[in-house]
Design an enzyme around this catalytic site. Structure first.
Site, short mmCIF file in Angstrom:
data_model
loop_
_atom_site.label_atom_id
_atom_site.label_comp_id
_atom_site.label_asym_id
_atom_site.label_seq_id
_atom_site.Cartn_x
_atom_site.Cartn_y
_atom_site.Cartn_z
N ASP A 48 -58.43 14.57 13.88
CA ASP A 48 -57.25 14.78 13.04
C ASP A 48 -56.13 13.97 13.69
OD1 ASP A 48 -54.79 15.64 12.16
OD2 ASP A 48 -55.26 17.78 12.25
N LYS A 104 -46.32 10.47 7.85
CA LYS A 104 -45.88 10.77 9.22
C LYS A 104 -45.72 9.50 10.05
CE LYS A 104 -48.24 15.23 9.30
NZ LYS A 104 -47.22 16.21 8.92
N GLN A 147 -50.83 13.61 13.96
CA GLN A 147 -49.75 13.45 14.94
C GLN A 147 -50.08 12.38 15.98
OE1 GLN A 147 -46.96 14.84 14.37
NE2 GLN A 147 -47.55 16.43 12.92
N CYS A 181 -48.08 25.70 10.32
CA CYS A 181 -49.47 25.62 9.84
C CYS A 181 -50.45 25.62 11.01
CB CYS A 181 -49.70 24.39 8.96
SG CYS A 181 -48.60 24.32 7.55
N HIS A 193 -54.36 22.44 13.55
CA HIS A 193 -53.60 22.67 12.32
C HIS A 193 -54.54 23.31 11.30
CE1 HIS A 193 -51.63 21.40 8.52
NE2 HIS A 193 -50.53 21.28 9.22
N1 C6P Z 1 -48.24 18.82 9.85
C1 C6P Z 1 -46.02 19.61 10.41
O1 C6P Z 1 -44.86 19.90 10.14
P1 C6P Z 1 -50.96 16.38 5.62
O2 C6P Z 1 -50.22 17.56 5.09
O3 C6P Z 1 -52.32 16.23 5.01
O4 C6P Z 1 -50.17 15.13 5.61
O5 C6P Z 1 -51.16 16.67 7.20
C2 C6P Z 1 -51.74 17.85 7.63
C3 C6P Z 1 -51.72 17.94 9.11
C4 C6P Z 1 -52.93 17.90 9.78
N2 C6P Z 1 -52.97 17.92 11.12
C5 C6P Z 1 -51.86 17.97 11.87
C6 C6P Z 1 -51.98 17.96 13.36
C7 C6P Z 1 -50.61 18.01 11.24
O6 C6P Z 1 -49.51 18.05 11.98
C8 C6P Z 1 -50.55 18.03 9.83
C9 C6P Z 1 -49.23 18.17 9.12
C10 C6P Z 1 -46.88 18.97 9.35
O7 C6P Z 1 -46.49 19.80 11.52
C11 C6P Z 1 -46.81 19.72 8.05
S1 C6P Z 1 -47.59 21.28 8.14
#
Ligand code: C6P
Length: 408
Positions: free
Chosen positions: A200, A226, A203, A364, A123
């Protein structure tokens, strides 16, 4: 304990609504998960009764707010199987967690010629923070490619590790493809060359067992929103010795021990990394969400999500002109797909007409799109409340897409 999806669904008020005349079918949990009533009530009760700043006052409201805020951290300690509270830092989310490590450990340790190893499925939140620190230090980013099904092979990781590798930062699971990465094996190999390992967990946390000691990583970042918690709050877990040696990330109230114009000293862990008034109600809501999540039968939950995913993959693949993007053997419940002749955003709009919420775009993860030579996908992502019937609704909507675009 068994997995009673109907009883669980009843705990999510957002599922009670109709969208465009149809019952909501929410297939966008990878973007943000819906919240159970007990999380919403926990947040509301902070503002209704325990509305005070934390760590700052002796009055009853502040004492109660502080106890709940710190109590939520204790829940996170258990969720992660962390060794201590010192290792659990509140952040705004995964993005801030990774930036924190990049701007502290990264800036302190990286030198010209050092390498940061990432994978092609990351991401943007696990790419750009490293690009920023690489630009300031002269370190280089090395990318492990993904295969045609979206997997990362350990051989490809090994081939790119060397004594120059200082940081290996990988997703626990990909948001665009669903691929689960072999984090434990990657960590063993990274440690063998002396690199630190950042995971990270955006997910991973909602879908996979998270035991930071068993995973063997050095840092694990995830987002509250999430995992059925509020937005604006997340956790960065880090090994105490590493966190202890790192400089603060931001300066301000609460992160200090003593301040004077001749110099300041820092608070103990984890407060050294929590400058300013934090999102108190959100942290308390996250504690409630993690508690809710830990009370579930995880084996049954993961089996349920895998069943829904397998059913979705099978039904999607059976529609002529639909291509699955991301078919790794080990996946979390996320499925990207393409419909021949239809732009993903049109697919999303038509599905919305059926009350079916999916995400469309590059998620993203533009390097993933580049890898597959596509601008975007439609993505169905599943949470604990989704069912095979939700997949049937998705397919019904896609049949309409096919009709409108002349594929059926
Ligand atoms: N992905 C998606 O629709 P934040 O925004 O900090 O809570 O998470 C960022 C992020 C980092 N790593 C991974 C693997 C992610 O999936 C995400 C967030 C969302 O897939 C919003 S772009």
């Amino acid at each position: 304990m068994s997995f009673d999806v109907a009883a669980l669904r009843a705990q999510f008020p957002a599922l009670e609504q109709r969208v465009n005349g149809r019952p909501l079918v929410y297939l966008d949990s990878a973007a943000t998960a819906l919240k159970p009533r007990r999380v919403i009530e926990a947040v509301e009760s902070v503002y209704a009764a325990d509305c005070a700043n934390i760590h700052r006052a002796v009055h009853a409201l502040s004492q109660r707010a502080t106890a709940r805020y710190e109590g939520a951290r204790d829940v996170a300690v258990r969720f992660l199987n962390a060794k201590s509270r010192a290792e659990v830092v509140y952040t705004r989310g995964t993005t801030e967690g990774i930036n924190l490590v990049a701007q502290t450990w990264g800036l302190e340790h990286l030198r010209e010629g050092d390498e940061i190893l990432l994978t092609e499925l990351e991401h943007h939140s696990n790419i750009v923070p490293w690009q920023l620190v690489a630009a300031r230090t002269g370190a280089k980013i090395v990318v492990v490619p993904i295969t045609d099904v979206g997997e990362v092979s350990l051989e490809d990781v090994e081939a790119r590790l060397s004594s120059r590798t200082k940081i290996v930062s990988v997703a626990h699971a990909s948001n665009a493809l669903g691929t689960v990465l072999p984090v434990k094996e990657i960590a063993e190999r990274a440690h063998a060359v002396g690199a630190i390992v950042v995971v990270d967990g955006a997910q991973g946390a909602p879908h996979l067992p998270v035991d930071v000691q068993a995973l063997g990583c050095d840092f694990y970042a995830f987002s509250g929103h999430k995992i059925y918690g509020p937005s604006g709050i997340g956790i960065l877990w880090g090994k105490e010795a590493l966190l202890d040696a790192m400089p603060p990330y931001q300066g301000g109230g609460d992160m200090i021990d003593h301040v004077s114009f001749s110099g300041s000293t820092w608070n103990e862990l984890p407060y050294k990394f929590e400058a300013g008034t934090p999102p108190i109600a959100s942290a308390i809501g996250l504690g409630e969400a993690l508690q809710f999540f830990m009370e579930l039968d995880h084996e049954a939950l993961f089996a349920h999500e895998q069943d829904v995913l397998a059913y979705a993959m099978e039904r999607l693949a059976s529609i002529p002109g639909v291509t699955l993007v991301g078919t790794a053997k080990q996946k979390v419940a996320v499925q990207s797909f393409l419909v021949e002749g239809a732009h993903p955003s049109d697919v999303g709009t038509i599905l919305d007409g059926f009350g079916v919420a999916v995400r469309t775009g590059h998620h993203c993860a533009q390097p993933v799109m580049e890898r597959f030579c596509i601008p975007a996908t439609a993505r169905a992502s599943f949470g604990l409340y989704n069912t095979r019937e939700d997949v049937d609704a998705l397919i019904e909507g896609l049949e309409q897409v096919q009709r409108l675009f002349g594929n059926a």
